[in-house]
Design an enzyme around this catalytic site. Sequence first.
Site, PDB file in Angstrom:
ATOM      1  N   SER A 566      70.768  90.383  48.252  1.00  0.00           N
ATOM      2  CA  SER A 566      71.872  91.333  48.216  1.00  0.00           C
ATOM      3  C   SER A 566      73.166  90.654  47.748  1.00  0.00           C
ATOM      4  O   SER A 566      73.180  90.081  46.662  1.00  0.00           O
ATOM      5  CB  SER A 566      72.007  91.953  49.603  1.00  0.00           C
ATOM      6  OG  SER A 566      72.665  93.165  49.514  1.00  0.00           O
ATOM      7  N   ASP A 654      65.094 100.963  47.274  1.00  0.00           N
ATOM      8  CA  ASP A 654      66.401 100.446  47.692  1.00  0.00           C
ATOM      9  C   ASP A 654      67.520 101.401  47.255  1.00  0.00           C
ATOM     10  O   ASP A 654      67.698 101.651  46.065  1.00  0.00           O
ATOM     11  CB  ASP A 654      66.604  99.056  47.050  1.00  0.00           C
ATOM     12  CG  ASP A 654      67.787  98.306  47.632  1.00  0.00           C
ATOM     13  OD1 ASP A 654      68.664  98.947  48.221  1.00  0.00           O
ATOM     14  OD2 ASP A 654      67.823  97.067  47.484  1.00  0.00           O
ATOM     15  N   HIS A 686      65.919  98.289  50.981  1.00  0.00           N
ATOM     16  CA  HIS A 686      66.761  97.121  50.712  1.00  0.00           C
ATOM     17  C   HIS A 686      66.305  95.866  51.485  1.00  0.00           C
ATOM     18  O   HIS A 686      66.427  94.752  51.004  1.00  0.00           O
ATOM     19  CB  HIS A 686      68.208  97.471  51.051  1.00  0.00           C
ATOM     20  CG  HIS A 686      69.187  96.429  50.649  1.00  0.00           C
ATOM     21  ND1 HIS A 686      69.289  95.964  49.360  1.00  0.00           N
ATOM     22  CD2 HIS A 686      70.126  95.742  51.363  1.00  0.00           C
ATOM     23  CE1 HIS A 686      70.239  95.052  49.290  1.00  0.00           C
ATOM     24  NE2 HIS A 686      70.754  94.893  50.496  1.00  0.00           N
TER      25      HIS A 686
END
Length: 710
Positions: A566, A654, A686
Site C-alpha cells: 500500500s 481491492d 486490499h
Amino acid sequence: MWLKWRSVHLLQWRRVTSSSSSSFQQIKNLEDVASLYQDLSRHPNLSSAYVGPDVTTQYGGKYCNLYTEWAQRDLDRNEQVKFCRQYIVFHDNNTIVYSGPCGNSCEIKVKSINLTSLDKHGKVYEDDQFGCVSWSHSESHILYIAEKKRPKTESFFQPEVKNLKEALSGEDGAQKPIKGDQFLLYEDWGEGLVSKSVPVLCVMDIESGNISVLEGIPDYVSPGQAFWSPDDTGVVFVGWWHAPFRLGLKFCPNRRSALFFVDLTGGKCEMLSEDQASVFSPRLSPDKCRIIYLKCQQFGPHQQCCQLLMYDWYTKVTSIVVDIVNRSVAGQFTGIYATLLASYCWSADSRRVVIDAVQRSQQSLFVVDTMSGTVTPLQCQGQHPPGSWKLLTIDRDLLVTNYSTPNRPPTIKVGFLPAAGQEEDITWVSLEDDNDAYNIDWCCKIHQPPKEQENPEYPGLDFESIFLRPQNISPNSKVPLVVFPHGGPHSAFVSEWLLFPAVMCSMGLAVLLVNYRGSVGFGQDNILSLPKNVGDQDVKDVQFAVQQVLEEESLDPERVIVFGGSHGGFLACHLVGQYPGFYKAGVVRNPVTNLLSMFGSTDIPDWCLVESGNPYAYPAVPDAAEYGEMLRKSPIRYVSQVKTPMLLMLGEDDQRVPNKQGVEYYRALRAHDVPVRVLWYPGNNHSLAKVDAESDCFMNAAMWIKKHLI
Ligand SMILES: CC(=O)N[C@@H](C)C(=O)N[C@@H](C)C(=O)O
C-alpha cells in the site's frame, strides 16, 4: 474431509515450540521455508475476552470464568479457524489467587437465528466499524445493526404474474416491484465494507422474537457503534454523514461523524457532540452516568492524535479528558492513536479508563483518570521483556490483555487494576505457559534526520525503526537485510509478534521495520510533517534508517531487499526508483504507484489530495496544478531509473488501492526492461489476508528474494 456434522468439535491447544526452528542457518531450500512458515503461522492470536459473573464456592472462595476467542491460521483447511478457550480465575477482588485454563478449546460454530428471513432488513453487520450487538440494561432486548431493506425491483419486461394468494383474494400485494431500479448502484462504505450502504438500527424483543427497525435517525447519517441509553428509553449511536457521497471508512476515522441519542419514547433524535468533527468509539461507564469517546479532526491525515472526550449524561456537559499531544517527549505519554477503544474499558468505580496506545514503537497500557485527566502508565515492562500490550477487556477491575514481542507469539495476561495512584503495583498473571522466545534478537533504533533532511515547518522531529536479526550466526557473517516501510502512511509498526518478519528472521535474514516521520505514536506534529512531502521525506527517512543500520550492524550492503504494501509499496517503488540498484529485490503488495490515476478510482480520493499537499472538499475536482502535484509525488515518475527486479502482488477486489495501480507500474517496468512478476489474487481485497493468499505471498516473496540474492 472435515467433521461438518458436529456443531462443535474439540481443538487441540496447539502449542508450538520454538525449538524446531531455533537453529538459524540460512535456509536455502524452499521446502524448509514452507515448513518454517507452517510452523510459525500456527501460533493463535487472541482476539476477544469476556469475564463471567463471580461465583462463590461453598468454602467461601470466589472465582469467575473467562471466555476468550482466538484465531489460528489453518493452512490445510485454508481458513482462519476461530476457537474459544475458557479459564478460571480465583480471586479476592484485588489479587488473583489461582488461575488456569479449564475445559478444552472448542471451535466456534456460530449458531444463528436467521434474522434476514424475517424480511425486516438486509444483512446483519458484524464489522468493527458499524457493527454492534448490545443488550438492553433490562436484558429484555438486543440492539444490532443491519442493512436497510431494499425495495423489490424487476425488469421492464417481467411478465405480470400474480402470486397464488393475491390471485385467490383478488388483492394486489402491498409492495409493487420497481421497474428500472434493478441495476441501480448502491454506494457503499468502501474497502472492507463493500455492500454496506444504508445501515439501520434494529431491536429484537427477546420474549416475543419481534424485530423492529428504529425510526427517527436523521436521514443524512449512517448509524453504528450503538448502545442503550442509561434508562433503556433510547439508543446512543455514532452517525457518519453520507452526503454528498460516501468515502472509505476503514483506516480513516477522519470522516465527519457525531454522537446522537434517539429517544424511543418520543422518536426525537438529539446530537450530543459537535457536528464538524470526527467522533467514534463511545463507551458508557458502569454507573451509566458518563460516556467517553474519541475525537479527531475531519479530513486531513487519515489517522491523527485523538482527544478523549467525556459526556456527562445528566449535566449534558462535554469535557476534554486527554488532549492532543503535539510533540513527543522521551519517556512521556505521546498521545492517543486509536480507531477503537476496548468494548469495556472503565474501572469498576466509573472514574478511570484503561486504554492501549501506540507510543513510538510500542503499544502500551495507560490508566486515565477522567476527573483529573492524568494519564499513568500501567507497569508492564519490569515484569516482562519489552513488547506490546493490547487491552481486550476490563470487568470489575480484572484486566485481560494480549501481550507479544517480535520474538514471542501472543499470549494472555490478566491482572487486577490497583487503586488509583498505585498503578505501578499491578501484578500480571499468565493464563498459559509463557511462549518460549524464538532465537531472534531485536531492538528499537532511534533516527535523527540529518540537517538537510529536517522539515522546516516541523524541525527537530526524530523517528524509529525496529530491527530484528537471527541469533546464533557467526560474528563475521554478513546477513542480508529486508527493509519494511509500513503503509498508511499514518500508522506504525509496534514491537509485537509479526509473522512475516519472524519467519524471515528464522530463514537467516535481518529485518528493519521503519516508522518514518508521519507515523502515529510520535505526536501530532510528526503526523502533520508528512502530507505534501510524501515521496520525499518518507523515502529519505527510510533510506537514512537503512544506511544507519548498515553502519551499526553486521549486514551485507550488497544484499538489501525492500518489501512494502500500500503506502509501504509506494515507498518501496520510490526507493527502487530513487536509489537505482541499491535494492537487489523488491516485493510490493497492492502498491500506490500513481496518485493521479488513483484519485478517480479509490474509495479514498481525499487521501490522494491530502497526502500530495492539497486540502480536500467534497466538490473537489482537482485542477491541473493539483493533478500535477499528485503525479510529481508518485513513484511512476522514477520508473525509468529502476533496476531492481520487482514482484507485484495484487488483490482482485481491492477498493482502496485498485489493482490497476500495480498493472500501470507493471507495464512501465516491462517497457523499461526491468524483471517483473505479477501475482493476482481473486477474491482478495486490499489486505490479501485470506490464508491461501497470505501464505502464497510469503512463499513467492521468499522465492523472489532467493532468486535475486544469489
Ligand atoms: C488510509 C489507507 O488505507 N492508506 C492506504 C494507501 C494504505 O497504505 N493502507 C495501509 C494501512 C495498509 O497497510 O494497507
